[in-house]
Design an enzyme around this catalytic site. Sequence first.
Site, short mmCIF file in Angstrom:
data_model
loop_
_atom_site.label_atom_id
_atom_site.label_comp_id
_atom_site.label_asym_id
_atom_site.label_seq_id
_atom_site.Cartn_x
_atom_site.Cartn_y
_atom_site.Cartn_z
N ASP A 135 0.80 -1.10 0.02
CA ASP A 135 -0.04 -0.12 0.03
C ASP A 135 1.01 1.17 0.05
O ASP A 135 0.21 2.31 -0.19
CB ASP A 135 -1.20 -0.01 1.20
CG ASP A 135 -2.04 -1.30 1.15
OD1 ASP A 135 -2.38 -1.21 0.03
OD2 ASP A 135 -2.35 -1.67 2.18
N HIS B 17 -6.41 -10.09 -4.38
CA HIS B 17 -4.78 -10.47 -4.24
C HIS B 17 -3.93 -10.77 -5.23
O HIS B 17 -2.87 -11.08 -4.93
CB HIS B 17 -5.10 -11.84 -3.17
CG HIS B 17 -5.49 -11.19 -1.86
ND1 HIS B 17 -6.90 -10.89 -1.38
CD2 HIS B 17 -4.75 -11.29 -0.52
CE1 HIS B 17 -6.80 -10.73 -0.20
NE2 HIS B 17 -5.67 -10.83 0.32
N GLU C 19 28.47 -3.28 -22.47
CA GLU C 19 28.97 -3.53 -24.00
C GLU C 19 30.26 -2.54 -24.33
O GLU C 19 31.18 -3.00 -24.82
CB GLU C 19 28.03 -3.03 -24.88
CG GLU C 19 27.56 -1.35 -24.54
CD GLU C 19 26.53 -0.90 -25.69
OE1 GLU C 19 26.14 -1.78 -26.59
OE2 GLU C 19 25.87 0.10 -25.41
N LEU D 129 16.49 -5.56 -27.24
CA LEU D 129 15.48 -6.19 -26.32
C LEU D 129 15.11 -5.08 -25.18
O LEU D 129 14.12 -5.12 -24.90
CB LEU D 129 15.95 -7.39 -25.97
CG LEU D 129 15.02 -7.97 -24.84
CD1 LEU D 129 13.60 -8.58 -25.38
CD2 LEU D 129 15.90 -9.28 -24.35
#
Length: 772
Positions: A184, A316, A620, A653
Amino acid sequence: APVLRPHSLEGALGGFTERVGPAGMGPIGPVASVPLGMEGFLTVPLQMEGAVLAHFRGNPFTSAPLLFCLQGYEGLVEGGENIKQANWLSVSNIIQLGGTIIGSARCKAFTTREGRLLAAYNLVQHGITNLCVIGGDGSLTGANIFRTEWGGLLEQLVKDGKITKEVAKKYCHLNIVGLVGSIDNDFCGTDMTIGTDSALHRIMEVIDAITTTAQSHQRTFVLEVMGRHCGYLALVSALASGADWLFIPEAPPEDGWEDFMCARLGETRSRGSRLNIIIIAEGAIDRNGKPISSSYVKDLVVQRLGFDTRVTVLGHVQRGGTPSAFDRVLSSKMGMEAVMALLEATPDTPACVVSLSGNQSVRLPLMECVQVTKEVQKAMDEKRFEEAIQLRGRHTCALTAAAVCADWCCLSPFRQTHFSLAILNVGAPAAGMNAAVRSAVRIGISQGHTVYVVNDGFEGLSKGQIRKVGWHDVAGWLGRGGSMLGTKRTLPKTSMEKIVENVRKFNIHSLLVVGGFEGWGSHTCSNSDICANEPSLLSSAQSCDRIKQSASGTKRRVFIVETMGGYCGYLSTVTGIAVGADAAYVYEDPFTIHDLKVNVEHLTEKMKTDIQRGLVLRNEKCHEHYTTEFLYNLYSSEGRGIFDCRINVLGHLQQGGAPTPFDRNYGTKLGVKAMLWMSEKLQEAYRKGRVFANSADSACVIGLRKKMVAFSPVTELKKVTDFEHRLPQEQWWLNLRLMLKMLANYQISLTEYISGKMEHVTRRTLSIEKGF
């Protein structure tokens, strides 16, 4: 700083007998970790696992034993097998799991002194002097009561003959640290609680799915989300989805809201909208305290408007599922900070709770937070709703104000100004760009400005790809990934004359640039600690989860995974924490062949245990010579006969996919603030029919700096930026590298760890505007 002793994997697995704390403090007793359900619920908030993982794996470096208490306070009261020793393998491969592996339950017995007396006896029997409690405000309040009564409970145990005076003297003090686990986000003093972001992911998945069917059938959907006393989930999901109407407990609608809502819904339909989304928190009330139910709202729409209306109660489902990358990192940071707080605690240190302020972990007195949280409910009970919103924190107020972007706001006429503004995207596409553009457009229109959008960045600006945009032209952009305007890396210097010509032609007074380093708005920009593009982190984490699953199935396999980021290693580092990687190589943290040798040897030793998988991340552009192929060949050669290797390059991606709730709301907020700032500056610089932009602050970058959203002049940012590598000269997230190595079981010194400061919760601190 803690005094450390050499450790080994075997030591971590077998427990620690030598317990040494911070210098001058003497021995540190065993630590127990207790996750607890939220008040009123037997279920548990999402992503306690990261906190449990970090709490345990931070603990071996202090050489203190750690025990798990199963089923929360119930396990403390019952004792026996519910309190058991934990080891390194106990928390292996759990960070991607929701809920908690050690259980959680509500315990009525612990609310009585007799129950707490049994809990105290069980702790003493196990020699536990430090307690980490993960739960909501009710659980944390119980923990503080337990600590306050500790001395009296020990006296009672001595009187009853259950323990000796010597034992009572030995365990005369109990340290307690709390971590807030609540979907919450209802605990005052922290920007986000563990589990909130994951719950928002579940909600947005449902809303995005419902939106398609609502558009197809021209339906109205009333969605009920959790939040009996706090409307945060409803508020943020409404902003992230562009909902038409919202009901939350802290801001009840004015009397006569039924007429107003139905009139607005009817007008939006008459203007071409094919759907309506109404979001209601389960604790929504009117000004008189009468509950507003989802069924009542549905019947109202059907009877007055005749719209085909359906109700969806999420229930839930919001508590389940895989935790988000944000929650994994948040809970890991909090778990490690909890260990340090227990180590540094003295008999005079008050019980504290580890909180998030901006992007910093801080410690707050537990009872100050609990008291302010209770004052919120008291204010709501006494119908002082404005005060309740202020006590929730300024970020809630800012999000409420941002609701002006809702579709029905266009129905009121706006005053017109003489100003024209243009918005464009620059650099690589990033999820959250469209949310920023949408909010900027609508705030600009509401301010009375003429708003243009530019396709294809500065190149489009030079070619005249400029068009005036209206309120409904940006409808539906919130959930779209990439850039709806189109974006390119072209810099303005290549066609400055044509750009100036078009700026004059359309009489553009101000430019809002949303984009990457080319536009000074990415994570590599010196002004912003956090950028809009969490989906890249989420997709990296999800991909690595699947890769780890593959490695676990095949056994004795190591994956070398390459992530994007240019020279910036943020994605690799944070993804490494979120998925439990063994190493993450980044440009900002230089490494040598010796470091590679240590990493290979570490994985070799790891494969001799029951954890027969490995995951290595590489940014990278982390090294000119140590490429992904080189690492693959090195690990394959050195691990021959012990493990084999595979390569996975995640590539683009990471740039795709729908924006997360965080990015939608962060982008929305930045767009709102940027446009309001530009409006203010235009008014200040407007003289005799012209705009004079000669001051340094006429060109600024907006971003989150630690705790606050700030505007920084470009002229100042140039001084602290590495233009060659497109990086700020100082990276705040490098502090996370220590946690990454610690969680991977490397021998490190905690003397480098920067502990969170003890702060206080006051009405003033709650009024400081935060980035979330």
